[in-house]
Design an enzyme around this catalytic site. Structure first.
Site, PDB file in Angstrom:
ATOM      1  N   THR A  31       0.785  -1.250   0.017  1.00 24.63           N
ATOM      2  CA  THR A  31      -0.028   0.042  -0.033  1.00 24.63           C
ATOM      3  C   THR A  31       0.940   1.245   0.077  1.00 24.63           C
ATOM      4  O   THR A  31       2.038   1.159   0.495  1.00 24.63           O
ATOM      5  CB  THR A  31      -0.814   0.129   1.313  1.00 24.63           C
ATOM      6  OG1 THR A  31      -1.486   1.185   1.307  1.00 24.63           O
ATOM      7  CG2 THR A  31      -0.080  -0.222   2.410  1.00 24.63           C
ATOM      8  N   ASP A  32       0.255   2.391  -0.502  1.00 23.36           N
ATOM      9  CA  ASP A  32       0.975   3.533  -0.416  1.00 23.36           C
ATOM     10  C   ASP A  32       1.088   4.217   1.149  1.00 23.36           C
ATOM     11  O   ASP A  32       1.616   4.995   1.256  1.00 23.36           O
ATOM     12  CB  ASP A  32       0.360   4.708  -1.384  1.00 23.36           C
ATOM     13  CG  ASP A  32      -1.178   4.870  -0.852  1.00 23.36           C
ATOM     14  OD1 ASP A  32      -1.923   4.388  -0.326  1.00 23.36           O
ATOM     15  OD2 ASP A  32      -1.879   5.896  -1.615  1.00 23.36           O
ATOM     16  N   GLU A  33       0.199   3.558   1.810  1.00 25.50           N
ATOM     17  CA  GLU A  33       0.004   4.226   3.386  1.00 25.50           C
ATOM     18  C   GLU A  33       1.431   3.992   3.959  1.00 25.50           C
ATOM     19  O   GLU A  33       1.767   4.878   5.072  1.00 25.50           O
ATOM     20  CB  GLU A  33      -0.975   3.473   4.023  1.00 25.50           C
ATOM     21  CG  GLU A  33      -2.217   3.994   3.385  1.00 25.50           C
ATOM     22  CD  GLU A  33      -3.535   3.703   4.503  1.00 25.50           C
ATOM     23  OE1 GLU A  33      -3.292   3.846   5.495  1.00 25.50           O
ATOM     24  OE2 GLU A  33      -4.549   3.279   3.786  1.00 25.50           O
ATOM     25  N   LYS A  48       2.408  -3.210   7.395  1.00 23.35           N
ATOM     26  CA  LYS A  48       2.461  -3.290   6.067  1.00 23.35           C
ATOM     27  C   LYS A  48       3.873  -2.696   5.568  1.00 23.35           C
ATOM     28  O   LYS A  48       4.557  -3.721   4.820  1.00 23.35           O
ATOM     29  CB  LYS A  48       1.512  -2.629   5.082  1.00 23.35           C
ATOM     30  CG  LYS A  48      -0.008  -3.160   5.042  1.00 23.35           C
ATOM     31  CD  LYS A  48       0.168  -4.730   4.742  1.00 23.35           C
ATOM     32  CE  LYS A  48       0.392  -4.770   2.879  1.00 23.35           C
ATOM     33  NZ  LYS A  48       0.259  -5.908   2.362  1.00 23.35           N
TER      34      LYS A  48
END
Length: 355
Positions: A133-135, A163
């Site tokens: 994820t971009d998070e 992540k």
């Protein structure tokens, strides 16, 4: 020849499996633990497809992973399995560490052992694709450049931290052991079969029942939105042609404020299912969640230049398709909004005051 997909009964995983089988004859072994967001109803269209084999199991079960890899001898593993909702990670972070960090570690160990046992040609051809994820990159200011593959990690929630931990493990297994990995970091997905705790399906479901549409804070948080079918196409390309050890950021080129997303949804619903007073009247601002990241944005130039990928859907076309899918699948929505779902909504929203 076959591939193993983990988390293939979830939102993105089920879309990937269905798309894979629509585009190739290569079989899929689909592993999913079937927690609240893993749903066999997502795979109903594949019930009679002999190329699809579903296995209920946990990536954190080493013996089960060893047996599965030995039995099916996949040429690739596509790893979606993860706990993935920020709000849930705030209320209960332990599950996120267990699945996303410990589970990915256990899977990597099993895959490393299996890969090491392969004949030279099969060993050279094998791939492990990790979906992230971009998070993991943290939060951006209004004028900051978009996240690239070289952006430093700065996760701000238990979810994104877990992540990030899994991303680091995957990278380490490539550099330490030579495991042939590739990683994708995507922006916010939307589309069919998304569990209705996430923004878009939650708003659709609530609007159809005339319930409030809860918008966190001032609604000005910015996200880049990626239609799930476009994401799945990017994953297929990275699996096929991605360079070993590399990371590819996948975004929809569609930055929108959360309130803009809700407004657009309301306007589409006004056209599809008119409501007296319009659906925007249902919007209710509520207290923001803790540590809410202000902006995410993805720079997709690497995957566009190296692999020729572009999103096919604009935000408006993808959102219209999504709304129509939910309108046409009321039975699916009713089935997934079970007791577990209701308990979660009550826990996360019922005591959150208006702002």
């Amino acid at each position: 020849m076959t591939i193993l997909v983990t988390g293939g009964a979830g939102f993105i995983g089920s879309n990937f499996v269905a798309g894979w089988l629509a585009g190739t004859d290569e079989p899929v072994v689909n592993l999913d633990k079937l927690t609240y967001a893993g749903n066999l109803a997502n795979l109903e269209s594949l019930r009679a497809d002999e190329r699809h084999r579903f296995v209920r199991g946990d990536i954190g079960d080493r013996a089960a992973m060893d047996a599965l890899l030995k039995a099916h001898a996949p040429r690739a593993v596509v790893h979606f399995a993860a706990e993935s909702h920020v709000d849930r990670s705030i209320h209960g972070p332990a599950d996120f560490i267990q699945t996303n960090v410990v589970g990915t570690f256990t899977l990597l160990e099993a895959v490393r052992s299996y890969w090491g046992s392969l004949e030279p040609a099969a060993k050279a051809a094998f791939r492990f694709l990790h979906v992230s994820t971009d998070e993991v990159y943290g939060s951006l200011g209004e004028d900051d450049p978009a996240f690239s593959e070289t952006t430093a990690y700065a996760p701000n929630s238990p979810y994104s931290a877990s992540k990030a931990g899994s991303d680091h493990l995957v990278r380490a297994y490539h550099h330490t052991y030579g495991l042939p990995v590739v990683t994708t970091n995507c922006s916010n997905n939307y589309g069919p079969f998304q569990f209705p705790e996430k923004l878009i399906p939650l708003m659709i479901a609530n609007a159809l029942e005339g319930k409030p549409l809860p918008v966190y804070g001032d609604g000005r948080q910015v996200r880049d939105w990626l239609y799930v079918a476009d994401h799945c196409e990017a994953i297929r390309l990275v699996l096929e042609r991605g360079a070993l050890g590399e990371v590819y950021n996948v975004g929809g080129n569609a930055e929108r404020r959360n309130l803009e997303v809700v407004h657009t949804l309301c306007d589409i619903l006004d056209a599809e299912r008119p409501r007296s007073g319009g659906h925007r009247a249902l919007i209710q601002f509520v207290t923001d969640r803790p540590g809410h990241d202000r902006r995410y944005a993805i720079d997709s130039r690497k995957i566009q230049g190296a692999l020729g990928w572009r999103p096919r859907e604009s935000f408006e076309s993808g959102l219209a398709k999504t709304v129509r899918w939910y309108l046409g699948h009321a039975d699916w929505v009713a089935q997934v909004r079970s007791g577990e779902y209701r308990r979660w909504i009550e826990k996360n929203y019922a005591e959150r005051p208006a702002s």
